[in-house]
Every structure is written in structure tokens, then in C-alpha cells.
Scaffold this active site. Structure first.
Site, PDB file in Angstrom:
ATOM      1  N   ASN A 162      29.820  10.096  10.958  1.00 15.98           N
ATOM      2  CA  ASN A 162      29.062   8.949  11.453  1.00 15.98           C
ATOM      3  C   ASN A 162      29.848   8.032  12.377  1.00 15.98           C
ATOM      4  O   ASN A 162      29.423   6.911  12.663  1.00 15.98           O
ATOM      5  CB  ASN A 162      28.519   8.141  10.270  1.00 15.98           C
ATOM      6  CG  ASN A 162      27.504   8.924   9.464  1.00 15.98           C
ATOM      7  OD1 ASN A 162      26.830   9.805   9.984  1.00 15.98           O
ATOM      8  ND2 ASN A 162      27.403   8.618   8.173  1.00 15.98           N
ATOM      9  N   ASN A 185      25.164  10.498   4.458  1.00 14.80           N
ATOM     10  CA  ASN A 185      24.687   9.170   4.061  1.00 14.80           C
ATOM     11  C   ASN A 185      23.421   8.709   4.780  1.00 14.80           C
ATOM     12  O   ASN A 185      23.315   7.547   5.186  1.00 14.80           O
ATOM     13  CB  ASN A 185      25.814   8.143   4.226  1.00 14.80           C
ATOM     14  CG  ASN A 185      26.819   8.258   3.093  1.00 14.80           C
ATOM     15  OD1 ASN A 185      26.480   8.686   1.988  1.00 14.80           O
ATOM     16  ND2 ASN A 185      28.062   7.911   3.368  1.00 14.80           N
ATOM     17  N   THR A 295      33.192  11.646   2.153  1.00 14.00           N
ATOM     18  CA  THR A 295      32.040  12.550   2.150  1.00 14.00           C
ATOM     19  C   THR A 295      32.239  13.670   3.157  1.00 14.00           C
ATOM     20  O   THR A 295      31.927  14.829   2.882  1.00 14.00           O
ATOM     21  CB  THR A 295      30.755  11.769   2.473  1.00 14.00           C
ATOM     22  OG1 THR A 295      30.555  10.756   1.478  1.00 14.00           O
ATOM     23  CG2 THR A 295      29.544  12.689   2.497  1.00 14.00           C
ATOM     24  N   GLY A 296      32.779  13.336   4.328  1.00 13.84           N
ATOM     25  CA  GLY A 296      32.995  14.354   5.346  1.00 13.84           C
ATOM     26  C   GLY A 296      33.937  15.444   4.894  1.00 13.84           C
ATOM     27  O   GLY A 296      33.686  16.637   5.123  1.00 13.84           O
ATOM     28  N   TRP A 316      36.155  10.553  13.462  1.00 12.85           N
ATOM     29  CA  TRP A 316      37.136   9.798  14.262  1.00 12.85           C
ATOM     30  C   TRP A 316      37.335   8.435  13.610  1.00 12.85           C
ATOM     31  O   TRP A 316      36.554   7.510  13.811  1.00 12.85           O
ATOM     32  CB  TRP A 316      36.652   9.631  15.707  1.00 12.85           C
ATOM     33  CG  TRP A 316      37.658   8.966  16.599  1.00 12.85           C
ATOM     34  CD1 TRP A 316      37.659   7.652  16.999  1.00 12.85           C
ATOM     35  CD2 TRP A 316      38.808   9.559  17.197  1.00 12.85           C
ATOM     36  NE1 TRP A 316      38.742   7.396  17.811  1.00 12.85           N
ATOM     37  CE2 TRP A 316      39.468   8.556  17.952  1.00 12.85           C
ATOM     38  CE3 TRP A 316      39.351  10.841  17.170  1.00 12.85           C
ATOM     39  CZ2 TRP A 316      40.642   8.799  18.671  1.00 12.85           C
ATOM     40  CZ3 TRP A 316      40.514  11.090  17.888  1.00 12.85           C
ATOM     41  CH2 TRP A 316      41.141  10.086  18.630  1.00 12.85           C
ATOM     42  N   HIS A 346      39.751   5.549   0.290  1.00 11.89           N
ATOM     43  CA  HIS A 346      39.886   6.669   1.211  1.00 11.89           C
ATOM     44  C   HIS A 346      41.141   6.540   2.075  1.00 11.89           C
ATOM     45  O   HIS A 346      41.656   5.447   2.291  1.00 11.89           O
ATOM     46  CB  HIS A 346      38.662   6.764   2.118  1.00 11.89           C
ATOM     47  CG  HIS A 346      37.382   6.972   1.369  1.00 11.89           C
ATOM     48  ND1 HIS A 346      37.229   7.974   0.437  1.00 11.89           N
ATOM     49  CD2 HIS A 346      36.198   6.306   1.412  1.00 11.89           C
ATOM     50  CE1 HIS A 346      36.002   7.915  -0.053  1.00 11.89           C
ATOM     51  NE2 HIS A 346      35.363   6.914   0.510  1.00 11.89           N
TER      52      HIS A 346
END
Length: 375
Positions: A162, A185, A295-296, A316, A346
Site C-alpha cells: 500500500n 488491508n 502483512t506484506g 517501499w 514492525h
């Protein structure tokens, strides 16, 4: 006598390994606690330990933890344009898949199945293990009977993050051309279709999205907005991490109730209790010292099970792009960068460094600029 000595040595080594594992888990629980959580579920940890054979290191060549300088990282992470030569390394991709299978099986761990739970069963939250939830009738009704990815295999998969780096990328058509498209998400797509595409085969929905993007459904207007977004999925897999933390309980139940009440055409999935720690275990073994996978990264790790080639877009985690232009944290809202905070669960730049390394070796394709043919 020699046999007895060997037995004592083996027992001592076993105790040492167990101690180190639980020391590591205690560390992550403390870090998560600083961001609002409490820890990990014991059954998930035990299940992970039973499968955590050491994998061959293919991501970080160094035996020391990767250190990331956050001063101006986007300069250090330049990636060749999409038009430059990139070749898929099938041998490496297969090796990574085999390594990950030592920790988890995405086909099984992507969701708890109906046959394993019943209404009223008690579940300990993964990050609030002192807190419990009871399996509601709504949740039980929406549990899949079989894995939504049972016996599924795809030639190419797109995982769409995202990041605001997607804006003006013109990647929408390329993303939609992939065999299987994963999104994160419940990110909006319709108004950004040129850059992010429309196709969705699996989309994640952290419970916090209901608060952040849909105002906790405070009135009928917001409930209708969420309902429209869910209807737009049109048969896609909706992946809801329902067992992570106590704070998400009501939001998960609200969504489940909406889906059932309005007969929304989605295939719901609720990840297994062991998944997050299994994924973290794999990356730690490969010397990628993440605190909690994003999540990625979770989606990439799962996708290695059923995707021959994996393409990443919108990954990114830096406020400037490769040309030092400002980049929004999300392409669709005004959320600020928060990964540099000690409280953040994270370690996005560290994850990106690992993914970039895999891109350079041909295990995945990472697109962080304009796509081919974009104007």
C-alpha cells in the site's frame, strides 16, 4: 559409561536450545507488549518448535544481524527500472519454498477450518495470551470447510502493498494481468485503478482497518461504505486475522455479522494460531531479525507455496523515492511513517532489504517505480 555421557550431553544441549528459543520469544513478547500486546499463544509456539528444522541461509550472507541506517535509506535501496533485465531464478524459488515448508504449510495455515473448532470453544489470543475469546456462532458459520487454496497453483502472483510509491506508477494493467492478485488491508482500488489495478483474488483485513478506514462503523453511512467494499470483492478470499489481539474482537464480529446478514459473496479465511510465529521463525533462521512480520511479508511467505513467480508492487517503506521525491506512507490516506518508533512492532526497512536481496537473486520481482508501458 560412554553411552551415559553422550546421553547427558544430548540432554544438556536440548535444554540449551529450549532456553534460547524461549528467550527469543520472551524478547518479542516484550517488544509487542510495548505496542499494546502481551505475547504469544503457547500452542502456536509448541507447534512451531515441532517443525522448525534449520533452513539453508539464502537471504542474508552475513552471520551477524542486519543493521539498517535510517538516515536516508531510499538512496541505498535503488532498484533497476522495470524495463531493465530481470530473470526468474526458478532453482532459488524452489529452494525457498522447500525451506518455508519446514516451518509452515500455507495451504493449511492460511485458515483455521470448521472441523477444528465449534461454537463456544475458547481461544487464547496470540498477542494477549492471558485473554481469551469464545468462538461465536457467526465466526463458526464463516470458517471454511476446506482450505481456500487447497491444490491451487498459479503461474504468476502479484502482491500489492500500500505504499504511496504506487501513485503515478501506471502499474494497474500489469498487476491485473497476473494469475492471482493479493492485496492488503482492504485498500481501495476503484479510484486508483490505473496505478494499482482492480483484480483481487485475496485481500487481508486487519481488524484495525475498521477503526481507521471505516470509523468503527459508528453509523449507517460507514456500515454501508464497508458493505460496498465487501460486495466489490465478488467471491475473493477475505483473510481476517481474528485471533491476534483482544482489541480486534468486536470489529471482527461486526464484519462477520455484516457478511452473514447481507449474504456477501466472499470466501472468509482466518489464519491459524501458529502462522505468525512460524513465518517469523523462518525469517529469523535466515538472519532477517524482524520483530513481527508485516502483512506484506506474511503474504509473500504464504505465496511461495502456491505461486511459481511472485511480483511485488507498493513495497517501499521510505518517505522519499529513488529520485528523492516525497512518498506517502499509503497511497490512499494521510497516515504518517511510524516504523522508526521503538514501539512499532514492525521493522519495515529490514524486511525491504531482505526482499531486495531476493529480487537481485531472481527469487521475486520487486517493482518500486513506473511499470513498463506506463505513461
Amino acid at each position: 559409561m560412554q553411552l551415559q555421557f553422550r546421553s547427558w550431553m544430548l540432554a544438556a544441549l536440548t535444554l540449551l536450545v529450549v532456553f534460547l528459543i524461549f528467550a527469543d520469544i520472551s524478547e518479542i513478547e516484550e517488544e509487542i507488549g510495548n505496542s499494546g500486546g502481551r505475547g504469544t499463544i503457547r500452542s502456536a509456539v509448541n507447534s512451531l518448535h515441532s517443525k522448525s528444522n534449520r533452513a539453508e541461509v539464502v537471504i542474508n550472507g552475513s552471520s551477524s544481524p542486519a543493521v539498517v541506517d535510517r538516515s536516508n535509506e531510499s538512496i541505498k535501496h535503488n532498484i533497476q527500472p522495470a524495463s531493465s533485465k530481470w530473470r526468474h531464478n526458478q532453482t532459488l524459488s524452489l529452494r525457498i519454498r522447500k525451506q518455508i515448508l519446514k516451518f509452515l504449510d500455507a495451504e493449511k495455515d492460511i485458515s483455521v477450518l470448521k472441523g477444528t473448532l465449534k461454537p463456544g470453544d475458547i481461544i487464547h489470543y496470540i498477542f494477549d495470551r492471558d485473554s481469551t475469546m469464545n468462538v461465536s456462532q457467526n465466526l463458526y458459520e464463516l470458517l471454511p470447510r476446506t482450505s481456500p487454496l487447497k491444490n491451487k497453483h498459479f503461474g504468476t502472483c502479484a502482491i500489492v502493498g500500500n505504499s504511496g510509491v504506487l501513485l503515478n506508477s501506471g502499474c494497474g494493467q500489469e498487476i491485473d494481468a497476473h494469475s492471482f492478485v493479493i492485496r492488503c488491508n482492504l485498500a481501495p482500488v476503484q479510484e486508483y485503478a490505473r496505478d494499482v489495478g482492480l483484480k483481487t483474488d485475496l485481500v487481508t483485513m486487519n481488524p484495525s482497518v475498521i477503526q481507521r478506514a471505516f470509523e468503527d462503523l459508528v453509523n449507517a453511512t460507514w456500515r454501508e461504505k464497508l458493505l460496498q467494499r465487501l460486495h466489490s470483492l465478488n467471491g475473493s478470499i477475505l483473510w481476517i486475522p481474528a485471533f491476534m489481539a483482544r482489541g480486534g474482537k468486536e470489529r471482527v464480529e461486526w464484519v462477520n455479522e455484516l457478511i452473514l446478514k447481507h449474504h456477501v459473496n466472499v470466501r472468509t479465511a482466518y489464519p491459524s494460531l501458529r502462522l505468525l510465529h512460524a513465518v517469523r521463525g523462518y525469517w529469523l533462521t535466515n538472519k532477517v531479525h524482524i520483530k513481527r512480520p508485516t502483512t506484506g511479508l506474511l503474504m509473500y511467505t504464504l505465496a511461495t507455496r502456491f505461486c511459481k513467480q511472485i511480483y511485488l508492487y507498493g513495497f517501499w517503506p521510505f518517505p522519499l523515492d529513488q529520485n528523492q521525491n516525497p512518498v506517502k506512507y499509503h497511497y490512499y490516506d494521510s497516515l504518517k511513517y511510524g516504523y522508526t518508533s521503538q514501539a512499532s512492532p514492525h521493522t519495515m526497512p529490514l524486511e525491504f532489504k531482505a526482499l531486495k536481496s531476493l529480487h537481485e537473486q531472481g527469487a521475486l520481482k520487486l517493482t518500486v517505480g513506473q511499470c513498463d508501458g506506463a505513461t
